[in-house]
Design a protein around this motif. Structure first.
Motif, PDB file in Angstrom:
ATOM      1  N   ASN A   1       0.835  -1.210   0.000  1.00  0.00           N
ATOM      2  CA  ASN A   1       0.000   0.000   0.000  1.00  0.00           C
ATOM      3  C   ASN A   1       0.867   1.256   0.000  1.00  0.00           C
ATOM      4  OD1 ASN A   1      -2.353  -1.483  -0.011  1.00  0.00           O
ATOM      5  ND2 ASN A   1      -2.576  -1.427   2.205  1.00  0.00           N
ATOM      6  N   TYR A   2       1.939   1.238   0.783  1.00  0.00           N
ATOM      7  CA  TYR A   2       2.869   2.364   0.818  1.00  0.00           C
ATOM      8  C   TYR A   2       3.482   2.600  -0.562  1.00  0.00           C
ATOM      9  CZ  TYR A   2       7.286   4.801   1.650  1.00  0.00           C
ATOM     10  OH  TYR A   2       8.340   5.670   1.560  1.00  0.00           O
ATOM     11  N   GLN A   3       3.921   1.517  -1.203  1.00  0.00           N
ATOM     12  CA  GLN A   3       4.508   1.644  -2.541  1.00  0.00           C
ATOM     13  C   GLN A   3       3.488   2.223  -3.524  1.00  0.00           C
ATOM     14  OE1 GLN A   3       5.873  -2.436  -3.127  1.00  0.00           O
ATOM     15  NE2 GLN A   3       7.986  -1.701  -3.215  1.00  0.00           N
ATOM     16  N   ASN A   4       2.241   1.750  -3.449  1.00  0.00           N
ATOM     17  CA  ASN A   4       1.201   2.255  -4.348  1.00  0.00           C
ATOM     18  C   ASN A   4       0.943   3.738  -4.112  1.00  0.00           C
ATOM     19  OD1 ASN A   4       0.920  -0.261  -5.500  1.00  0.00           O
ATOM     20  ND2 ASN A   4      -0.809  -0.848  -4.238  1.00  0.00           N
ATOM     21  N   ARG A   5       0.867   4.149  -2.820  1.00  0.00           N
ATOM     22  CA  ARG A   5       0.651   5.567  -2.509  1.00  0.00           C
ATOM     23  C   ARG A   5       1.803   6.416  -3.035  1.00  0.00           C
ATOM     24  NH1 ARG A   5      -0.857   3.521   2.505  1.00  0.00           N
ATOM     25  NH2 ARG A   5       1.115   4.204   3.409  1.00  0.00           N
ATOM     26  N   LYS A   6       3.023   5.952  -2.841  1.00  0.00           N
ATOM     27  CA  LYS A   6       4.187   6.700  -3.314  1.00  0.00           C
ATOM     28  C   LYS A   6       4.183   6.804  -4.839  1.00  0.00           C
ATOM     29  CE  LYS A   6       6.279   8.241   0.121  1.00  0.00           C
ATOM     30  NZ  LYS A   6       6.241   9.676   0.306  1.00  0.00           N
ATOM     31  N   GLU A   7       3.827   5.719  -5.502  1.00  0.00           N
ATOM     32  CA  GLU A   7       3.786   5.729  -6.965  1.00  0.00           C
ATOM     33  C   GLU A   7       2.755   6.738  -7.470  1.00  0.00           C
ATOM     34  OE1 GLU A   7       2.635   2.539 -10.377  1.00  0.00           O
ATOM     35  OE2 GLU A   7       4.002   1.840  -8.816  1.00  0.00           O
ATOM     36  N   ILE A   8       1.580   6.770  -6.846  1.00  0.00           N
ATOM     37  CA  ILE A   8       0.543   7.734  -7.230  1.00  0.00           C
ATOM     38  C   ILE A   8       1.019   9.153  -6.963  1.00  0.00           C
ATOM     39  CG2 ILE A   8      -1.757   8.577  -6.602  1.00  0.00           C
ATOM     40  CD1 ILE A   8      -2.516   5.583  -6.181  1.00  0.00           C
ATOM     41  N   GLU A   9       1.662   9.356  -5.811  1.00  0.00           N
ATOM     42  CA  GLU A   9       2.176  10.672  -5.462  1.00  0.00           C
ATOM     43  C   GLU A   9       3.226  11.140  -6.469  1.00  0.00           C
ATOM     44  OE1 GLU A   9       4.745  12.367  -1.755  1.00  0.00           O
ATOM     45  OE2 GLU A   9       3.044  11.078  -1.251  1.00  0.00           O
ATOM     46  N   ILE A  10       4.111  10.248  -6.854  1.00  0.00           N
ATOM     47  CA  ILE A  10       5.152  10.588  -7.832  1.00  0.00           C
ATOM     48  C   ILE A  10       4.529  10.897  -9.190  1.00  0.00           C
ATOM     49  CG2 ILE A  10       7.071   9.602  -9.159  1.00  0.00           C
ATOM     50  CD1 ILE A  10       7.932   8.208  -6.520  1.00  0.00           C
ATOM     51  N   GLN A  11       3.499  10.130  -9.571  1.00  0.00           N
ATOM     52  CA  GLN A  11       2.818  10.399 -10.842  1.00  0.00           C
ATOM     53  C   GLN A  11       2.191  11.783 -10.824  1.00  0.00           C
ATOM     54  OE1 GLN A  11       0.053   7.150 -11.271  1.00  0.00           O
ATOM     55  NE2 GLN A  11       1.580   5.798 -12.187  1.00  0.00           N
ATOM     56  N   LYS A  12       1.556  12.160  -9.697  1.00  0.00           N
ATOM     57  CA  LYS A  12       0.938  13.488  -9.595  1.00  0.00           C
ATOM     58  C   LYS A  12       1.997  14.580  -9.663  1.00  0.00           C
ATOM     59  CE  LYS A  12      -3.313  12.414  -7.156  1.00  0.00           C
ATOM     60  NZ  LYS A  12      -4.113  12.603  -5.953  1.00  0.00           N
ATOM     61  N   ILE A  13       3.105  14.354  -8.971  1.00  0.00           N
ATOM     62  CA  ILE A  13       4.188  15.346  -8.997  1.00  0.00           C
ATOM     63  C   ILE A  13       4.714  15.511 -10.419  1.00  0.00           C
ATOM     64  CG2 ILE A  13       6.585  15.757  -8.291  1.00  0.00           C
ATOM     65  CD1 ILE A  13       5.807  14.550  -5.549  1.00  0.00           C
TER      66      ILE A  13
END
Length: 182
Positions: A58-70
């Motif tokens: 879940n942490y990896q998925n959240r980070k991936e989404i955050e990086i995509q938004k950035i």
């Protein structure tokens, strides 16, 4: 007497067997209890491990989404800094209506080329001007800085765009400043 001794020996052998049997049963019971405790501990640790793995995923998925938004809105701050330059180009281009010398006219045509090129580049990057002139006032995309009454138009309509608003992909980059009809 011999029989008594034999009976005693037999009894003692049976007691010994029984004692050994009881000891073995106790030992087996203790081993079974230890096995059960260890199995419970293994089960607990296995559950904990699975929860930790799920949390990590879940942490990896959240980070991936955050990086995509950035990455998606990476240049937003730079684009916001460029918008006042576009406003200044538009003000300079409006001078074209006046009688100007040839030299100033040439500068003005150069400004127009730079302005057009800049708008084209911004459009390629996903920046679009909001077209709200004559439309219903929407406070989520524009700011009403002036109010005026024009009987020929309905109330709540944008009469004039004083400063253009821009969208960056699906996000408002800058709200428009408008004059609204009473």
């Amino acid at each position: 007497m011999k029989e008594e001794k034999e009976v005693e020996v037999l009894d003692s052998k049976e007691d010994e067997k029984e004692s050994k049997h009881k000891k073995k049963n106790r030992k087996d019971n203790l081993l079974n209890e230890k096995i059960e405790l260890l199995e419970n501990k293994v089960s607990e640790l296995d559950d904990k491990n699975k929860r930790l793995q799920a949390e990590f995923i879940n942490y990896q998925n959240r980070k991936e989404i955050e990086i995509q938004k950035i990455c998606e809105y990476d240049g937003e701050s730079v684009l916001k800094e460029i918008l006042p330059t576009i406003d200044n180009f538009e003000r300079a281009i409006k001078l074209d209506d006046r009688d100007l010398s040839d030299e100033v006219s040439q500068f003005l045509s150069g400004f127009k080329m730079i302005y057009t090129s800049l708008l084209s580049t911004l459009e390629k990057l996903g920046v679009k001007e909001m077209n709200i002139d004559g439309k219903e006032f929407d406070p989520s995309i524009s700011q009403a800085v002036l109010v005026e009454e024009d009987a020929s138009k309905p109330a709540g309509v944008v009469l004039e765009v004083l400063q253009k608003g821009y969208m960056y992909k699906d996000k408002i980059l800058r709200q428009a400043m408008v004059k609204v009809n009473k």
